[in-house]
Design a protein around this motif. Structure first.
Motif, short mmCIF file in Angstrom:
data_model
loop_
_atom_site.label_atom_id
_atom_site.label_comp_id
_atom_site.label_asym_id
_atom_site.label_seq_id
_atom_site.Cartn_x
_atom_site.Cartn_y
_atom_site.Cartn_z
N ASP A 70 -71.07 -58.63 -31.49
CA ASP A 70 -70.68 -58.74 -32.90
C ASP A 70 -69.17 -58.80 -33.09
N THR A 71 -68.43 -58.96 -31.99
CA THR A 71 -66.99 -59.17 -32.07
C THR A 71 -66.65 -60.45 -31.30
N LEU A 72 -65.56 -61.08 -31.64
CA LEU A 72 -65.14 -62.29 -30.95
C LEU A 72 -64.63 -61.97 -29.55
N THR A 73 -63.84 -60.91 -29.42
CA THR A 73 -63.17 -60.59 -28.17
C THR A 73 -63.50 -59.19 -27.71
N THR A 74 -63.76 -59.05 -26.41
CA THR A 74 -63.92 -57.73 -25.79
C THR A 74 -62.90 -57.60 -24.68
N GLU A 75 -62.11 -56.54 -24.75
CA GLU A 75 -61.18 -56.21 -23.68
C GLU A 75 -61.85 -55.18 -22.79
N ILE A 76 -61.85 -55.45 -21.48
CA ILE A 76 -62.55 -54.62 -20.51
C ILE A 76 -61.55 -53.76 -19.75
N VAL A 77 -61.90 -52.47 -19.62
CA VAL A 77 -61.10 -51.52 -18.84
C VAL A 77 -62.04 -50.95 -17.78
N THR A 78 -61.65 -51.07 -16.51
CA THR A 78 -62.47 -50.49 -15.45
C THR A 78 -61.77 -49.27 -14.85
N THR A 79 -62.61 -48.34 -14.39
CA THR A 79 -62.11 -47.13 -13.72
C THR A 79 -62.75 -47.04 -12.34
N GLY A 80 -62.96 -48.20 -11.72
CA GLY A 80 -63.66 -48.36 -10.45
C GLY A 80 -64.48 -49.63 -10.57
N ALA A 81 -65.24 -49.97 -9.54
CA ALA A 81 -66.12 -51.14 -9.62
C ALA A 81 -67.23 -50.81 -10.61
N GLN A 82 -67.36 -51.65 -11.66
CA GLN A 82 -68.32 -51.33 -12.73
C GLN A 82 -69.06 -52.56 -13.21
N ALA A 83 -70.28 -52.33 -13.70
CA ALA A 83 -71.16 -53.40 -14.17
C ALA A 83 -71.18 -53.43 -15.70
N PHE A 84 -71.15 -54.66 -16.22
CA PHE A 84 -71.21 -54.89 -17.66
C PHE A 84 -72.32 -55.90 -17.92
N SER A 85 -73.02 -55.76 -19.03
CA SER A 85 -74.06 -56.73 -19.41
C SER A 85 -73.64 -57.42 -20.71
N LEU A 86 -74.11 -58.66 -20.87
CA LEU A 86 -73.85 -59.42 -22.09
C LEU A 86 -75.17 -60.00 -22.58
N ALA A 87 -75.65 -59.53 -23.72
CA ALA A 87 -76.89 -60.01 -24.30
C ALA A 87 -76.72 -61.45 -24.79
N ASP A 88 -77.83 -62.13 -25.00
CA ASP A 88 -77.78 -63.47 -25.58
C ASP A 88 -77.11 -63.42 -26.94
N GLY A 89 -76.40 -64.50 -27.27
CA GLY A 89 -75.77 -64.63 -28.58
C GLY A 89 -76.62 -65.49 -29.48
N VAL A 90 -76.00 -66.07 -30.50
CA VAL A 90 -76.65 -67.04 -31.37
C VAL A 90 -76.05 -68.40 -31.06
N LEU A 91 -76.82 -69.45 -31.26
CA LEU A 91 -76.35 -70.80 -30.92
C LEU A 91 -74.99 -71.09 -31.55
N GLY A 92 -74.05 -71.52 -30.72
CA GLY A 92 -72.70 -71.85 -31.19
C GLY A 92 -71.73 -70.68 -31.16
N GLN A 93 -72.20 -69.50 -30.85
CA GLN A 93 -71.33 -68.31 -30.83
C GLN A 93 -70.31 -68.41 -29.70
N ILE A 94 -69.09 -67.99 -29.99
CA ILE A 94 -68.00 -67.93 -29.01
C ILE A 94 -67.76 -66.47 -28.67
N LYS A 95 -67.54 -66.20 -27.39
CA LYS A 95 -67.22 -64.84 -26.93
C LYS A 95 -66.09 -64.94 -25.92
N ILE A 96 -65.03 -64.14 -26.12
CA ILE A 96 -63.88 -64.10 -25.23
C ILE A 96 -63.87 -62.74 -24.54
N LEU A 97 -63.77 -62.76 -23.22
CA LEU A 97 -63.70 -61.53 -22.43
C LEU A 97 -62.38 -61.50 -21.68
N ASN A 98 -61.71 -60.35 -21.67
CA ASN A 98 -60.41 -60.21 -21.01
C ASN A 98 -60.35 -58.87 -20.30
N MET A 99 -59.83 -58.88 -19.07
CA MET A 99 -59.62 -57.64 -18.32
C MET A 99 -58.31 -57.02 -18.79
#
Length: 135
Positions: free
Chosen positions: A57-86
């Protein structure tokens, strides 16, 4: 209607610096049949630390890791844009979209690794990115 003026083809607010919010009832959506012109496109941003589910429900997610970590991304809606940044690298981030057209995982191994995705009928598709890998 309070603080709203409708004049020919213009809907505007009458209070100083008032926002105009289109909010459908229930599961309805705001739709248009014409091109929408905006001066800038700005979306919500969140920060996710330590693995887990990435918000859709947000355009951008900034990711912070504190070791090797797993993240999941659910399906969006058609045409949805998602930006991920470490944002902060404390270990490899393994991102697993529920439906992913390009591969199985996206891997971030350094600060500012990033990817831009679009949700299509084939699932999430990578449209741009920098320094990430897939597996």
């Amino acid at each position: 209607v309070d603080n709203i003026t409708i004049d020919l083809n213009t809907i505007s607010t009458t209070n100083s610096n008032g926002n105009l919010i289109l909010s459908p009832n229930g599961t309805g959506a705001v739709k248009t049949t014409a091109t929408v012109h905006v001066g800038a496109f700005v979306g919500g941003i969140d920060i996710l630390t330590g693995g887990g589910a990435i918000r859709t429900d947000t355009l951008t997610t900034e990711i912070v890791t504190t070791g090797a970590q797993a993240f999941s991304l659910a399906d969006g809606v058609l045409g949805q844009i998602k930006i991920l940044n470490m944002k902060t690298h404390g270990g490899t981030a393994t991102i697993t979209p529920a439906t992913f057209s390009n591969a199985t995982n996206i891997l971030f191994n350094a600060k500012d690794d990033n990817v831009t995705l679009c949700f299509t009928s084939n699932g999430w598709v990578i449209t741009a990115g920098q320094s990430f890998t897939t597996s």
